[in-house]
Design a protein around this motif. Structure first.
Motif, PDB file in Angstrom:
ATOM      1  N   LYS A  30       0.840  -1.193   0.000  1.00  0.00           N
ATOM      2  CA  LYS A  30       0.000   0.000   0.000  1.00  0.00           C
ATOM      3  C   LYS A  30       0.874   1.241   0.000  1.00  0.00           C
ATOM      4  N   VAL A  31       0.375   2.276  -0.653  1.00  0.00           N
ATOM      5  CA  VAL A  31       1.048   3.576  -0.696  1.00  0.00           C
ATOM      6  C   VAL A  31       0.007   4.621  -0.337  1.00  0.00           C
ATOM      7  N   GLY A  32       0.301   5.461   0.647  1.00  0.00           N
ATOM      8  CA  GLY A  32      -0.703   6.401   1.133  1.00  0.00           C
ATOM      9  C   GLY A  32      -0.529   7.834   0.680  1.00  0.00           C
ATOM     10  N   ASN A  33       0.571   8.129  -0.003  1.00  0.00           N
ATOM     11  CA  ASN A  33       0.837   9.502  -0.449  1.00  0.00           C
ATOM     12  C   ASN A  33       1.158   9.503  -1.927  1.00  0.00           C
ATOM     13  N   GLY A  34       0.494  10.371  -2.658  1.00  0.00           N
ATOM     14  CA  GLY A  34       0.698  10.420  -4.100  1.00  0.00           C
ATOM     15  C   GLY A  34       2.128  10.700  -4.512  1.00  0.00           C
ATOM     16  N   ASN A  35       2.880  11.407  -3.677  1.00  0.00           N
ATOM     17  CA  ASN A  35       4.264  11.738  -4.021  1.00  0.00           C
ATOM     18  C   ASN A  35       5.181  10.515  -3.996  1.00  0.00           C
ATOM     19  N   ASP A  36       4.722   9.421  -3.362  1.00  0.00           N
ATOM     20  CA  ASP A  36       5.566   8.233  -3.237  1.00  0.00           C
ATOM     21  C   ASP A  36       5.264   7.167  -4.276  1.00  0.00           C
ATOM     22  N   VAL A  37       4.255   7.405  -5.092  1.00  0.00           N
ATOM     23  CA  VAL A  37       3.755   6.350  -5.972  1.00  0.00           C
ATOM     24  C   VAL A  37       4.762   5.945  -7.045  1.00  0.00           C
ATOM     25  N   MET A  38       5.341   6.891  -7.746  1.00  0.00           N
ATOM     26  CA  MET A  38       6.218   6.547  -8.866  1.00  0.00           C
ATOM     27  C   MET A  38       7.466   5.799  -8.386  1.00  0.00           C
ATOM     28  N   ASP A  39       7.996   6.188  -7.227  1.00  0.00           N
ATOM     29  CA  ASP A  39       9.140   5.461  -6.673  1.00  0.00           C
ATOM     30  C   ASP A  39       8.745   4.029  -6.309  1.00  0.00           C
ATOM     31  N   SER A  40       7.539   3.869  -5.761  1.00  0.00           N
ATOM     32  CA  SER A  40       7.068   2.534  -5.402  1.00  0.00           C
ATOM     33  C   SER A  40       6.885   1.666  -6.640  1.00  0.00           C
ATOM     34  N   ILE A  41       6.391   2.260  -7.718  1.00  0.00           N
ATOM     35  CA  ILE A  41       6.230   1.519  -8.969  1.00  0.00           C
ATOM     36  C   ILE A  41       7.585   1.045  -9.487  1.00  0.00           C
ATOM     37  N   GLU A  42       8.567   1.925  -9.440  1.00  0.00           N
ATOM     38  CA  GLU A  42       9.902   1.577  -9.931  1.00  0.00           C
ATOM     39  C   GLU A  42      10.512   0.439  -9.111  1.00  0.00           C
ATOM     40  N   GLN A  43      10.293   0.470  -7.800  1.00  0.00           N
ATOM     41  CA  GLN A  43      10.896  -0.539  -6.933  1.00  0.00           C
ATOM     42  C   GLN A  43      10.128  -1.862  -6.951  1.00  0.00           C
ATOM     43  N   TYR A  44       8.800  -1.790  -6.948  1.00  0.00           N
ATOM     44  CA  TYR A  44       7.973  -2.995  -6.789  1.00  0.00           C
ATOM     45  C   TYR A  44       7.612  -3.653  -8.122  1.00  0.00           C
ATOM     46  N   LYS A  45       7.574  -2.863  -9.194  1.00  0.00           N
ATOM     47  CA  LYS A  45       7.241  -3.346 -10.535  1.00  0.00           C
ATOM     48  C   LYS A  45       5.919  -4.142 -10.532  1.00  0.00           C
ATOM     49  N   PRO A  46       4.823  -3.444 -10.266  1.00  0.00           N
ATOM     50  CA  PRO A  46       3.527  -4.120 -10.121  1.00  0.00           C
ATOM     51  C   PRO A  46       2.936  -4.561 -11.457  1.00  0.00           C
ATOM     52  N   ASP A  47       2.021  -5.536 -11.366  1.00  0.00           N
ATOM     53  CA  ASP A  47       1.246  -5.964 -12.533  1.00  0.00           C
ATOM     54  C   ASP A  47      -0.017  -5.144 -12.683  1.00  0.00           C
ATOM     55  N   LEU A  48      -0.450  -4.487 -11.595  1.00  0.00           N
ATOM     56  CA  LEU A  48      -1.687  -3.698 -11.609  1.00  0.00           C
ATOM     57  C   LEU A  48      -1.647  -2.700 -10.465  1.00  0.00           C
ATOM     58  N   ILE A  49      -2.319  -1.569 -10.657  1.00  0.00           N
ATOM     59  CA  ILE A  49      -2.375  -0.527  -9.633  1.00  0.00           C
ATOM     60  C   ILE A  49      -3.836  -0.186  -9.348  1.00  0.00           C
ATOM     61  N   ILE A  50      -4.208  -0.168  -8.080  1.00  0.00           N
ATOM     62  CA  ILE A  50      -5.514   0.338  -7.646  1.00  0.00           C
ATOM     63  C   ILE A  50      -5.267   1.748  -7.137  1.00  0.00           C
ATOM     64  N   LEU A  51      -5.910   2.722  -7.736  1.00  0.00           N
ATOM     65  CA  LEU A  51      -5.527   4.123  -7.541  1.00  0.00           C
ATOM     66  C   LEU A  51      -6.696   4.986  -7.083  1.00  0.00           C
ATOM     67  N   ASP A  52      -6.538   5.590  -5.911  1.00  0.00           N
ATOM     68  CA  ASP A  52      -7.509   6.577  -5.438  1.00  0.00           C
ATOM     69  C   ASP A  52      -7.246   7.893  -6.172  1.00  0.00           C
ATOM     70  N   ILE A  53      -8.242   8.743  -6.235  1.00  0.00           N
ATOM     71  CA  ILE A  53      -8.072  10.042  -6.901  1.00  0.00           C
ATOM     72  C   ILE A  53      -7.659  11.113  -5.902  1.00  0.00           C
ATOM     73  N   MET A  54      -8.374  11.184  -4.793  1.00  0.00           N
ATOM     74  CA  MET A  54      -8.101  12.230  -3.801  1.00  0.00           C
ATOM     75  C   MET A  54      -7.040  11.733  -2.826  1.00  0.00           C
ATOM     76  N   LEU A  55      -5.806  12.200  -3.029  1.00  0.00           N
ATOM     77  CA  LEU A  55      -4.661  11.747  -2.242  1.00  0.00           C
ATOM     78  C   LEU A  55      -3.868  12.938  -1.737  1.00  0.00           C
ATOM     79  N   PRO A  56      -3.177  12.798  -0.617  1.00  0.00           N
ATOM     80  CA  PRO A  56      -2.193  13.832  -0.252  1.00  0.00           C
ATOM     81  C   PRO A  56      -1.052  13.802  -1.258  1.00  0.00           C
ATOM     82  N   GLY A  57      -0.476  14.947  -1.531  1.00  0.00           N
ATOM     83  CA  GLY A  57       0.549  15.005  -2.575  1.00  0.00           C
ATOM     84  C   GLY A  57      -0.105  15.026  -3.945  1.00  0.00           C
TER      85      GLY A  57
END
Length: 219
Positions: A30-57
């Motif tokens: 899980k990622v709770g801040n929008g500013n951390d998402v792209m780094d998490s994608i690069e590190q975790y290399k997911p097959d799918l993302i569930i994405l909220d719209i209203m996020l901090p960052g």
């Protein structure tokens, strides 16, 4: 199965989603801040993302513009139910859009549909001496084909895709026979009995008291 990132700032919702994803065989973070998402994608290399719209960052729409070139499937999960927001999300490249509050079984089902579209998952299910090819709609027991009706196979597929999750008779009726089906929940019981007998699943398809059924498999 699949690696999934849940981008959601409400920890209870994110934890609920991850718990149910684990039950059906997926892994996730899980990622709770929008500013951390792209780094998490690069590190975790997911097959799918569930994405909220209203996020901090960064908000979900901004993130979607950055995710879209990566060709990772995205399902928006948000409290924003306005049609304009849904259209915006889909136009930005999201594969699906769900509004809170949501039924966890519907989310799991939509995840499986999107993963199948991207051919992420293996669509062969095996347990003991039973093998089920979900694409070819073929079930074999001890290497011998088992003849199943269309509804029996649909029921089996729903149980497999939601393994270890209790499904009510009403939900099974809705998923397999449709919203407008006029029959009784006894129909589900009859088909469950047939699957148990034909596929030797008496000890695997569990009856959930006063609710429905669960396909129980090792985790």
């Amino acid at each position: 199965m699949a690696k999934i990132i849940v981008v959601e700032d409400e920890a209870a919702i994110a934890d609920l989603i991850l718990m149910n994803l684990k039950l059906v065989g997926h892994t996730g973070i899980k990622v709770g801040n929008g500013n951390d998402v792209m780094d998490s994608i690069e590190q975790y290399k997911p097959d799918l993302i569930i994405l909220d719209i209203m996020l901090p960052g960064k908000d979900g729409f901004t993130l979607m513009k950055e995710i879209e070139p990566l060709e990772i499937p995205v399902i928006f999960l948000t409290a924003k139910e306005d049609l304009t927001d849904k259209i915006t999300g889909l136009k930005l490249g999201a594969d699906d859009y769900m509004v809170k509050p949501f039924a966890i079984i519907e989310l799991v089902t939509r995840i499986e549909i999107v993963l199948k579209r991207y051919k992420v998952n293996s669509h062969t299910f095996m347990i003991d001496n039973l093998e089920v090819d979900l694409d070819a709609h073929i079930a074999t027991l001890n290497h011998e084909p088992v003849e199943l009706t269309t509804k029996e196979f649909m029921l089996l597929e729903v149980l497999i895709r939601n393994k270890n999750i209790a499904l009510s008779r009403e939900k099974l009726l809705e998923l397999i026979w449709g919203y407008d089906y006029m029959g009784e929940t006894r129909t589900v019981d009859v088909h469950i009995q047939r699957l148990r007998k034909k596929l030797c699943l008496d000890d695997k398809i569990k009856t959930v008291f006063k609710m429905g059924y669960r396909l129980e498999v090792p985790r």
